[in-house]
Motif scaffolding. Structure first.
Motif, PDB file in Angstrom:
ATOM      1  N   ALA A  48       0.754  -0.881   0.252  1.00 11.95           N
ATOM      2  CA  ALA A  48       0.237   0.222  -0.228  1.00 11.95           C
ATOM      3  C   ALA A  48       0.713   1.181  -0.239  1.00 11.95           C
ATOM      4  CB  ALA A  48      -0.844  -0.310   1.823  1.00 11.95           C
ATOM      5  N   MET A  49       0.396   2.477  -0.215  1.00 12.78           N
ATOM      6  CA  MET A  49       0.547   3.743  -0.254  1.00 12.78           C
ATOM      7  C   MET A  49       0.946   4.214   0.786  1.00 12.78           C
ATOM      8  SD  MET A  49      -1.785   7.179  -0.806  1.00 12.78           S
ATOM      9  CE  MET A  49      -0.931   8.187  -0.588  1.00 12.78           C
ATOM     10  N   THR A  50       1.693   4.780   1.079  1.00  8.22           N
ATOM     11  CA  THR A  50       2.430   5.361   2.235  1.00  8.22           C
ATOM     12  C   THR A  50       2.033   7.470   2.168  1.00  8.22           C
ATOM     13  OG1 THR A  50       4.393   5.754   1.525  1.00  8.22           O
ATOM     14  CG2 THR A  50       3.451   4.032   3.708  1.00  8.22           C
ATOM     15  N   GLY A 215      -6.879   5.892  -6.697  1.00  8.10           N
ATOM     16  CA  GLY A 215      -6.964   6.439  -5.998  1.00  8.10           C
ATOM     17  C   GLY A 215      -7.343   8.286  -6.588  1.00  8.10           C
ATOM     18  N   ALA A 216      -6.807   9.097  -6.984  1.00  9.67           N
ATOM     19  CA  ALA A 216      -6.495  10.154  -7.506  1.00  9.67           C
ATOM     20  C   ALA A 216      -7.644  10.803  -8.600  1.00  9.67           C
ATOM     21  CB  ALA A 216      -5.549  10.289  -7.618  1.00  9.67           C
ATOM     22  N   ILE A 217      -7.834   8.914  -9.736  1.00  6.98           N
ATOM     23  CA  ILE A 217      -7.935   9.421 -10.602  1.00  6.98           C
ATOM     24  C   ILE A 217      -9.722   9.898 -10.466  1.00  6.98           C
ATOM     25  CG2 ILE A 217      -8.393   9.087 -13.605  1.00  6.98           C
ATOM     26  CD1 ILE A 217      -5.298   8.317 -13.908  1.00  6.98           C
ATOM     27  N   PRO A 278     -22.629  10.016  -3.169  1.00  8.22           N
ATOM     28  CA  PRO A 278     -21.335   9.461  -2.392  1.00  8.22           C
ATOM     29  C   PRO A 278     -20.824   9.461  -3.925  1.00  8.22           C
ATOM     30  CG  PRO A 278     -23.157   8.788  -1.831  1.00  8.22           C
ATOM     31  CD  PRO A 278     -23.410   9.052  -2.020  1.00  8.22           C
ATOM     32  N   VAL A 279     -19.140   9.298  -3.868  1.00  8.14           N
ATOM     33  CA  VAL A 279     -18.207   8.459  -4.534  1.00  8.14           C
ATOM     34  C   VAL A 279     -18.457   7.063  -4.499  1.00  8.14           C
ATOM     35  CG1 VAL A 279     -16.336   8.467  -5.470  1.00  8.14           C
ATOM     36  CG2 VAL A 279     -17.016  10.667  -5.169  1.00  8.14           C
ATOM     37  N   ALA A 280     -18.174   6.712  -3.467  1.00  5.10           N
ATOM     38  CA  ALA A 280     -17.329   4.954  -3.168  1.00  5.10           C
ATOM     39  C   ALA A 280     -19.129   4.999  -1.973  1.00  5.10           C
ATOM     40  CB  ALA A 280     -16.185   5.123  -2.316  1.00  5.10           C
ATOM     41  N   LEU A 283     -17.926   2.304   0.872  1.00  5.56           N
ATOM     42  CA  LEU A 283     -17.053   2.914   1.070  1.00  5.56           C
ATOM     43  C   LEU A 283     -16.233   1.725   0.402  1.00  5.56           C
ATOM     44  CD1 LEU A 283     -16.911   4.092   4.996  1.00  5.56           C
ATOM     45  CD2 LEU A 283     -16.599   5.539   2.794  1.00  5.56           C
ATOM     46  N   ILE A 284     -15.526   0.543   1.074  1.00  5.98           N
ATOM     47  CA  ILE A 284     -14.306  -0.474   0.380  1.00  5.98           C
ATOM     48  C   ILE A 284     -14.453  -1.410   1.794  1.00  5.98           C
ATOM     49  CG2 ILE A 284     -12.223  -1.209   0.319  1.00  5.98           C
ATOM     50  CD1 ILE A 284     -11.192   1.405  -0.831  1.00  5.98           C
ATOM     51  N   PRO A 285     -14.822  -2.148   1.602  1.00 11.84           N
ATOM     52  CA  PRO A 285     -15.991  -3.537   2.800  1.00 11.84           C
ATOM     53  C   PRO A 285     -14.234  -3.272   3.925  1.00 11.84           C
ATOM     54  CG  PRO A 285     -15.578  -4.644   0.464  1.00 11.84           C
ATOM     55  CD  PRO A 285     -15.324  -2.560   0.251  1.00 11.84           C
ATOM     56  N   ILE A 346     -19.110  10.568   6.165  1.00  9.89           N
ATOM     57  CA  ILE A 346     -17.149   9.616   5.710  1.00  9.89           C
ATOM     58  C   ILE A 346     -17.429  10.117   3.992  1.00  9.89           C
ATOM     59  CG2 ILE A 346     -17.847   9.697   8.092  1.00  9.89           C
ATOM     60  CD1 ILE A 346     -18.694   6.928   7.241  1.00  9.89           C
ATOM     61  N   GLN A 347     -17.232  10.811   3.457  1.00 12.62           N
ATOM     62  CA  GLN A 347     -17.025  10.429   1.816  1.00 12.62           C
ATOM     63  C   GLN A 347     -16.020   9.765   1.361  1.00 12.62           C
ATOM     64  OE1 GLN A 347     -18.235  11.365  -0.996  1.00 12.62           O
ATOM     65  NE2 GLN A 347     -17.239  11.655  -2.317  1.00 12.62           N
ATOM     66  N   PHE A 348     -14.786  10.010   2.279  1.00  9.21           N
ATOM     67  CA  PHE A 348     -13.521   9.367   2.398  1.00  9.21           C
ATOM     68  C   PHE A 348     -13.187   8.758   3.173  1.00  9.21           C
ATOM     69  CE2 PHE A 348     -13.568  13.893   1.160  1.00  9.21           C
ATOM     70  CZ  PHE A 348     -12.391  13.659   0.142  1.00  9.21           C
ATOM     71  N   ARG A 353      -7.870   3.353   8.186  1.00  7.30           N
ATOM     72  CA  ARG A 353      -8.283   3.002   6.571  1.00  7.30           C
ATOM     73  C   ARG A 353      -9.609   3.643   6.253  1.00  7.30           C
ATOM     74  NH1 ARG A 353      -6.313  -2.728   5.948  1.00  7.30           N
ATOM     75  NH2 ARG A 353      -5.995  -1.099   4.069  1.00  7.30           N
ATOM     76  N   GLY A 354      -9.179   5.038   6.451  1.00 12.12           N
ATOM     77  CA  GLY A 354      -9.628   6.523   5.367  1.00 12.12           C
ATOM     78  C   GLY A 354      -8.912   6.442   5.265  1.00 12.12           C
ATOM     79  N   CYS A 355      -9.164   7.811   3.979  1.00  7.44           N
ATOM     80  CA  CYS A 355      -8.641   8.246   2.811  1.00  7.44           C
ATOM     81  C   CYS A 355      -7.585   8.516   3.085  1.00  7.44           C
ATOM     82  CB  CYS A 355      -9.164   9.132   1.562  1.00  7.44           C
ATOM     83  SG  CYS A 355      -8.681   8.731   0.059  1.00  7.44           S
TER      84      CYS A 355
END
Ligand code: HEM
Length: 413
Positions: A48-50, A215-217, A278-280, A283-285, A346-348, A353-355
């Motif tokens: 994952a990203m940091t 994540g960004a596009i 909301p975009v997600a 969210l993500i499970p 909580i869009q993010f 594990r938040g964005c």
């Protein structure tokens, strides 16, 4: 609510109070993600990203966008705003990560869109693992081919940076793009104080790039598409925002990063759009890492948690009976933000594990929307009235507009 799909146990979280329990109070237990076929094939084994670092990567892309819209305004041309926004965001992200906008060999937005769609498709193999080798729906084949396409693009980009650094002097720290920074960290320990730290190798680098690109596009494109849609649909709100932009930004040729903090009404418009679109939507499970009892219910280890964030924004108990109305002013009275203190918006995501890309996402959204609205009025094609604009969503892992947003710009000098 609890359900079982094949061998997998789910808990569905449908209210801000329940979200607070799972993602706030018991955040550490639910901080894992399930391993599904999509992450296995697309995400380099979940590396994952940091971090992120960037300069004024957006300036030329926004400048080009404004010029393109001016030309369309002169010609009274219908603009496919969904497509335009997607290209601008892709250009901004590529400049930030790779130092420049690359050529037609790099089709990130298309591959990412397809990957998000494939990840969001119900995959039998995730719930009945013994069926996985048969790939009955052909999803694994599709994921493998998308993963190969992405991998090839990242390989070319990393190779080109490595070759450039071998033939010329390595760039100075303040001239580095994101790949340069990753290369400078190659083989360094990710965390020198942690016994479990790992070195950043090539597959870590590609996983981090994937996180950033994916994540960004799509997320920013979908957010902006909805914000522009609600503004066009609600001319009163559009006028109010244009008034704010004219007062706060004046005649500067471009709305810039440091103008955004002054734009209070823009922030309310963004929040109100995040509430309804909301975009997600789920969210993500998340997945529990141990057995736990919550409010008297036994929740076994490896239970998946789906947060129905889409329902939060439509709950009259939370937003009162006028929840259906698009009303940015509701945030004048409510001290609600999406920066991790409030479970209503909580869009993010929220918690561990938040964005991690929230600030960057908000910045990109603010820059594109404010420049589109500062300089242009927008009219729907074929004499369509704003109230007729179709606001249907296409449901999946993310929820873009079902139909592209088309509009005609008129330059506001
Ligand atoms: C409008 C823009 C964005 C939105 C709406 C958004 C939304 C989200 C959401 C809902 C999650 C899942 C949170 C959860 O499950 O609790 C997430 C996770 C993530 N986002 Fe974003 N995001 C945005 C921009 C970005 C950007 C710009 C980046 C990268 C630069 C990024 C990278 C990530 C990553 C890596 C994760 C996974 C974090 C983890 O699993 O620990 N996002 N995002």
């Amino acid at each position: 609510m609890s359900i079982r799909l094949g061998s997998v146990q789910f808990v569905i979280v449908s209210s801000p109070d329940a979200a607070k329990l799972f993602l706030g109070t018991h955040d550490t237990v639910f901080a894992s993600r399930p391993e599904i076929q999509a992450t296995k094939y697309l995400a380099y084994d979940n590396k994952a990203m940091t971090f992120a670092e960037y300069g004024p990567y957006w300036r030329s892309e926004i400048g080009l966008m404004v010029e393109e819209m001016k030309a369309a305004s002169k010609a009274r041309k219908v603009v496919n705003l969904s497509e335009t926004v997607s290209s601008v965001i892709e250009g901004m992200v590529c400049r930030m990560l790779f130092g420049k906008k690359y050529d037609d060999r790099f089709v990130f937005k298309t591959v990412i869109d397809k990957s998000v769609e494939a990840t969001g498709t119900f995959n039998l193999a995730d719930y009945v693992p013994m069926l996985a080798p048969f790939d009955l729906q052909g999803i694994t084949k599709c994921l493998k081919s998308l993963s190969k396409e992405l991998d090839e693009m990242f390989e070319i980009l990393i190779d080109e940076h490595e070759k450039r650094n071998q033939t010329s002097e390595s760039p100075k720290r303040d001239q580095m793009d994101f790949i340069d920074i990753l290369l400078s960290l190659k083989h360094e320990y990710s965390n020198t104080h942690d016994e479990q730290s790992y070195t950043i190798d090539r597959s870590n680098m590609k996983a981090i790039l994937l996180d950033m690109v994916a994540g960004a596009i799509g997320t920013a494109k979908i957010s902006i598409e909805w914000i522009l849609s609600v503004l066009i649909k609600h001319p009163r709100v559009m006028k109010e925002l244009q008034k704010e932009l004219t007062t706060m930004v004046g005649d500067k040729p471009m709305v810039e990063e440091n103008d955004l903090t002054k734009l209070k009404y823009l922030h309310m418009v963004v929040k109100e759009t995040f509430r309804l679109y909301p975009v997600a939507p789920l969210l993500i499970p998340h997945q529990s890492m141990e057995d736990i009892v919550i409010e008297g219910f036994d929740i076994p280890k490896k239970t998946r948690v789906l947060v129905n964030y889409w329902a939060f924004g439509r709950d009259p108990k939370v937003w009162s009976d006028n929840w259906e109305e698009f009303l940015p002013e509701r945030f004048l009275e409510k001290e609600i933000d999406f920066r991790g203190h409030d479970f209503k918006l909580i869009q993010f995501g929220i918690g561990r594990r938040g964005c991690p890309g929230m600030n960057l996402g908000l910045l990109n959204i603010g820059l594109v929307v404010s420049n589109m609205i500062r300089w242009f009025n927008w009219e729907l094609p074929n004499g369509m009235s704003p109230s007729d604009l179709d606001m249907k969503e296409k449901f999946g892992l993310s929820t873009p507009r079902a139909k592209p947003l088309l509009a005609i710009p008129t330059y506001r000098a």
